[in-house]
Design an enzyme around this catalytic site. Structure first.
Site, PDB file in Angstrom:
ATOM      1  N   ASP B 137       0.849  -1.187   0.000  1.00 41.74           N
ATOM      2  CA  ASP B 137       0.000   0.000   0.000  1.00 41.74           C
ATOM      3  C   ASP B 137       0.887   1.240   0.000  1.00 41.74           C
ATOM      4  OD1 ASP B 137      -2.406   1.320  -0.034  1.00 41.74           O
ATOM      5  OD2 ASP B 137      -2.673   1.283   2.138  1.00 41.74           O
ATOM      6  N   TYR B 139       1.151   5.693  -0.565  1.00 38.68           N
ATOM      7  CA  TYR B 139       0.661   6.880   0.148  1.00 38.68           C
ATOM      8  C   TYR B 139       0.860   8.047  -0.812  1.00 38.68           C
ATOM      9  CZ  TYR B 139       0.334   9.401   4.747  1.00 38.68           C
ATOM     10  OH  TYR B 139      -0.036  10.149   5.846  1.00 38.68           O
ATOM     11  N   HIS B 144      -3.798  13.788   0.623  1.00 40.21           N
ATOM     12  CA  HIS B 144      -4.091  12.897   1.742  1.00 40.21           C
ATOM     13  C   HIS B 144      -2.983  12.977   2.790  1.00 40.21           C
ATOM     14  CE1 HIS B 144      -5.417   9.412   4.000  1.00 40.21           C
ATOM     15  NE2 HIS B 144      -4.267   8.799   3.776  1.00 40.21           N
ATOM     16  N   ARG B 153       0.618  16.823  13.091  1.00 39.85           N
ATOM     17  CA  ARG B 153       1.746  17.764  13.230  1.00 39.85           C
ATOM     18  C   ARG B 153       1.389  19.063  12.519  1.00 39.85           C
ATOM     19  NH1 ARG B 153       3.453  13.084  11.175  1.00 39.85           N
ATOM     20  NH2 ARG B 153       3.197  14.041   9.120  1.00 39.85           N
ATOM     21  N   GLU B 209     -10.992   3.710   2.900  1.00 35.67           N
ATOM     22  CA  GLU B 209     -10.030   4.502   2.129  1.00 35.67           C
ATOM     23  C   GLU B 209     -10.224   4.145   0.667  1.00 35.67           C
ATOM     24  OE1 GLU B 209      -6.040   3.852   3.656  1.00 35.67           O
ATOM     25  OE2 GLU B 209      -6.276   5.543   5.031  1.00 35.67           O
ATOM     26  N   GLU B 211      -9.016   3.839  -2.886  1.00 36.86           N
ATOM     27  CA  GLU B 211      -7.712   3.739  -3.536  1.00 36.86           C
ATOM     28  C   GLU B 211      -7.853   3.092  -4.913  1.00 36.86           C
ATOM     29  OE1 GLU B 211      -4.636   2.111  -1.094  1.00 36.86           O
ATOM     30  OE2 GLU B 211      -5.426   3.004   0.758  1.00 36.86           O
ATOM     31  N   ASP B 243      -9.376   0.192   1.337  1.00 36.24           N
ATOM     32  CA  ASP B 243      -8.444  -0.192   2.405  1.00 36.24           C
ATOM     33  C   ASP B 243      -9.053   0.213   3.751  1.00 36.24           C
ATOM     34  OD1 ASP B 243      -5.986  -1.162   3.415  1.00 36.24           O
ATOM     35  OD2 ASP B 243      -5.198   0.871   3.530  1.00 36.24           O
ATOM     36  N   ARG B 247      -9.122   3.878  12.803  1.00 36.44           N
ATOM     37  CA  ARG B 247      -8.213   4.985  13.113  1.00 36.44           C
ATOM     38  C   ARG B 247      -7.750   4.995  14.562  1.00 36.44           C
ATOM     39  NH1 ARG B 247      -6.629   6.031   8.082  1.00 36.44           N
ATOM     40  NH2 ARG B 247      -8.376   6.591   6.749  1.00 36.44           N
ATOM     41  N   GLN B 250      -5.162   2.305  14.934  1.00 35.00           N
ATOM     42  CA  GLN B 250      -3.962   2.779  14.234  1.00 35.00           C
ATOM     43  C   GLN B 250      -3.172   3.781  15.078  1.00 35.00           C
ATOM     44  OE1 GLN B 250      -4.948   4.178  10.290  1.00 35.00           O
ATOM     45  NE2 GLN B 250      -2.855   4.761   9.771  1.00 35.00           N
ATOM     46  N   TYR B 254       0.727   2.332  15.781  1.00 36.55           N
ATOM     47  CA  TYR B 254       1.522   2.469  14.554  1.00 36.55           C
ATOM     48  C   TYR B 254       2.964   2.927  14.762  1.00 36.55           C
ATOM     49  CZ  TYR B 254       1.758   7.521  13.720  1.00 36.55           C
ATOM     50  OH  TYR B 254       2.069   8.850  13.777  1.00 36.55           O
ATOM     51  N   LYS B 263      -5.423  -2.173   9.876  1.00 39.29           N
ATOM     52  CA  LYS B 263      -5.660  -2.306   8.436  1.00 39.29           C
ATOM     53  C   LYS B 263      -5.886  -3.743   8.002  1.00 39.29           C
ATOM     54  CE  LYS B 263      -4.198   1.964   7.065  1.00 39.29           C
ATOM     55  NZ  LYS B 263      -4.873   2.842   6.093  1.00 39.29           N
ATOM     56  N   THR B 267      -9.480  -5.905   3.331  1.00 42.61           N
ATOM     57  CA  THR B 267      -9.289  -4.953   2.240  1.00 42.61           C
ATOM     58  C   THR B 267     -10.160  -5.454   1.096  1.00 42.61           C
ATOM     59  OG1 THR B 267      -6.980  -4.639   2.923  1.00 42.61           O
ATOM     60  CG2 THR B 267      -7.565  -3.883   0.717  1.00 42.61           C
ATOM     61  N   THR B 370      -4.850   6.322  -0.251  1.00 46.50           N
ATOM     62  CA  THR B 370      -6.085   7.089  -0.363  1.00 46.50           C
ATOM     63  C   THR B 370      -5.953   8.188  -1.414  1.00 46.50           C
ATOM     64  OG1 THR B 370      -6.440   6.713   1.981  1.00 46.50           O
ATOM     65  CG2 THR B 370      -7.760   8.439   0.952  1.00 46.50           C
ATOM     66  N   GLU B 384     -10.441  12.413   6.819  1.00 44.65           N
ATOM     67  CA  GLU B 384     -10.257  13.749   6.238  1.00 44.65           C
ATOM     68  C   GLU B 384     -11.582  14.492   6.096  1.00 44.65           C
ATOM     69  OE1 GLU B 384      -7.303  13.883   2.745  1.00 44.65           O
ATOM     70  OE2 GLU B 384      -7.680  11.750   3.023  1.00 44.65           O
TER      71      GLU B 384
END
Lengths: 440, 440
Positions: B137, B139, B144, B153, B209, B211, B243, B247, B250, B254, B263, B267, B370, B384
């Site tokens: 997978d 990114y 995203h 952050r 997600e 994808e 996917d 959350r 995760q 993670y 995850k 899928t 995503t 999101e």
């Protein structure tokens, strides 16, 4: 499942194969690990059991009636990989173990199998024993996690989740190779310093990781978590894993989704799968949970039996440089550690992996993560042993190693010993470093 | 490889299957996607091509001589999964496409195949089209990555590596399911706040997600990087991927090795693989590289042809709640985005994945990550769209969604349109959320 120790665990049992009693063999009759081999000049993969310095060809021994198993076993014993046999579960593996034991023991009343049922190990090629659907790599040594954390975050080496959750991630199945396969130094994006842009070149921080692999036997269904008490029903065997790593590639790529190209160029697997039954006499409690640590959450909380959920496997990593081999110098030991120093047991790793309903398939590989202990020389990778290259290691030739150089060969071994019982072993997991394919 | 547009891309071509010309069909004769289906009451998996609302049974059409392909194709066309056929590479897929086109076009001089070669799509069960060895997978949407980064952050949403390196990680192959398979809400370790200990319960932040999946055709050998210019030779087709993500699981698990149980519980894959040949008319440049961005490193630097390395696929995600369905209310659109908003092209993902020598096998799945765009309503997941639940979405029934509730069904669609050419589509990727197996 609760295993009874049975006659296959009789410490006095011996085999009519003389080398099974030789001092230092990994494969006495108490071991009987499963593997897949190819006879010289043959393209055919065959399932075998190691005994001393010989390999017993299971399908051939069964076909001639020497190996007495129910006929229903034949198809999986004659398969090119062990997946079907392992997928039948622990009882089937016990049945095979018992039948092989009955055939090979010194005082067996069975007719000795014809000569072509036994092949010298030295003459065969050992292949990947299973087709691996999914490969999961854990991070179950708290010493390894702490050391790596110290290099990255001196003030908080261990992340807050470590003592609660068995940290793991998915690895690459396609690039898992059999012991003995040379491993090419990978090229990747590397950023020399935070101020410089990355560039593409061969890794300068090529490392090994000494791990124990857990091979899934009976699968589990999607949506059905495996409770801790049943977790070992889904594990068939253990083996050795070298999770080769490129530390400089890893440092630049791994945020925020974890290691990728730093790991997936190759992972080496030892050829012999030592069954949980063979390991039963070597059960021990795990060593490294401390009094102040949080109690495991319910789904990870071992019951009475779980208090011996670890396995006392002594792991050793040796290195030879090209020069050492050309001068006939024996491997130098880099590290030595015991698998019972893990923070999480094999059963806990299985229970955690499936708690969300994730399914396991026969032949899946779960690796422990680098096995490191607390003592000097007990760290399972060069990153820790040389502290990111700041304490280089000197080889007997005077050559110096921060990380691996082209031509270096890493050999891992695992053995189980206890008083009054024959030592059993895992054989070797071996790989030599080849130069990168082009000077990048 | 450079594809010539050929007669199979003639925008005026029509089929003698009437529904292939129906407005709104995903499957005009210019598409001809590959899939695997099961006829009603049969246990047998068969390879088919979608045409209008029908499925052409390839092996049967070939066996009776209606589908004119070299005999050497029969074994892979009669296989239970598409791996062997895809593994023969782009030219083989073109040969199949041309032969199917020749059979199905309106003015075909070939005898019409017997009725049992065509089955109504509505009557068949669509299965996973390939056996997936490894699932990676990526990114690759900068929108995203930026949005997720903003939540974690605010001062530095995008990590320093993002514009240099296609970030990716390995996912779980065993739990990839066909579209239509219900997906159970996973249970996991969740820490409600940094001050509280974690506990085990069903996720309260169940997300999808949206994808695009890239399906590997011809494999690549271990140790042999695939240069960017050859990357598309190793891609057979594209499809849709959901996917599913938890959350809250995760967030706790993670660090430091990436997503795992958040995850790998499921899928979903769309059943029809739309070949790169079918997508050739929809090539476009990627949209989202900005003037100040670093130039891609050499191995990722597109040449002239690479300037059209993106595919204009319009993706839509719809939701129905249980109540919406019971009241006959049509799906509400959650988001709409185009696949050309990705920062990295499919070819770049392949070149990066193999730069270290990692091998690809036919049927491997590489998902894009995503797909999100810069505009409101173009984000491919609820994380999101609701900004971690802080901007809930109201359904037509007045029900409110921060994340998915039990009974919610997510439907993804993908279509390609341009002036003067029939629209082609991907069919659906569909999945309904089931309650967790036990109240934990």
């Amino acid at each position: 499942m609760t295993l009874q120790l049975d006659q296959t665990h009789d410490p006095r049992a011996t085999s009519w194969v003389p080398s099974a009693q030789r001092a230092g063999t990994d494969f006495p009759i108490q071991n009987l690990p499963l593997g897949v081999f190819r006879r010289p000049g043959s393209g055919e993969s065959r399932i075998g059991v190691a005994i001393g310095d010989q390999v017993l060809d299971l399908a051939r021994a069964m076909a001639i009636g020497a190996l007495q198993l129910e006929p229903g076993y034949y198809d999986c014993v004659a398969a090119p990989r062990l997946n079907s046999l392992l997928g039948r579960g622990r009882r089937a593996l016990q049945a095979v173990r018992s039948a092989v034991f009955a055939l090979l023991r010194e005082d067996s009343p069975l007719p000795r199998p014809s000569e072509d049922c036994l092949v010298a190990s030295a003459a065969v090629e050992l292949l990947l024993p299973v087709e691996i659907g999914d490969y999961t790599d854990f991070y179950a040594s708290i010493h390894h996690a702490t050391n790596v954390g110290k290099m990255l975050r001196p003030d908080q080496p261990l992340l807050p989740n470590y003592k609660w959750i068995p940290i793991g991630y998915h690895g690459r199945a396609s690039s898992i190779v059999a012991s003995g396969t040379p491993v090419q130094r990978p090229v990747g994006q590397i950023r020399p310093s935070p101020d410089a842009p990355p560039s593409v070149h061969a890794t300068k921080a090529f490392d090994y990781e000494c791990e124990v692999g857990l091979v899934v036997g009976k699968g589990s269904a999607l949506g059905h978590p495996v409770p801790l008490g049943e977790a070992e029903d889904h594990l068939a065997a253990l083996c050795l894993v070298n999770d080769w790593s490129a530390r400089d590639i890893q440092a630049w790529e791994y945020q925020p989704l974890g290691p990728f190209l730093a790991k997936n160029f190759a992972t080496s697997l030892s050829p012999w799968l030592v069954t949980l039954d063979a390991l039963e006499p070597f059960r021990v409690p795990l060593a490294d949970r401390e009094p102040g640590d949080p109690a495991p959450l319910d789904y990870l909380a071992p019951g009475e039996r779980g208090s011996r959920a670890g396995f006392a496997i002594e792991l050793e990593v040796g290195i030879t440089s090209l020069r050492m081999r050309s001068e006939g110098i024996a491997p130098m030991r880099l590290s030595r550690c015991s698998f019972d120093r893990m923070y999480w047991s094999p059963a806990q790793l299985v229970a955690h992996h499936t708690m969300n309903g994730c399914n396991l398939r026969p032949g899946d590989l779960l690796a422990s993560g680098t096995v490191s202990g607390p003592d000097p020389g007990s760290q399972g990778c060069l990153l820790e042993l040389t502290w990111r290259g700041s304490h280089p290691i000197t080889l007997p030739t005077g050559e110096v190693r921060r990380f691996l150089e082209d031509g270096d060969e890493i050999v891992m071994r695992g053995t189980c010993s206890r008083d009054g019982y024959p030592r059993i072993g895992f054989g070797e997991c071996r790989g030599v470093v080849l130069a990168a394919s082009e000077s990048a």
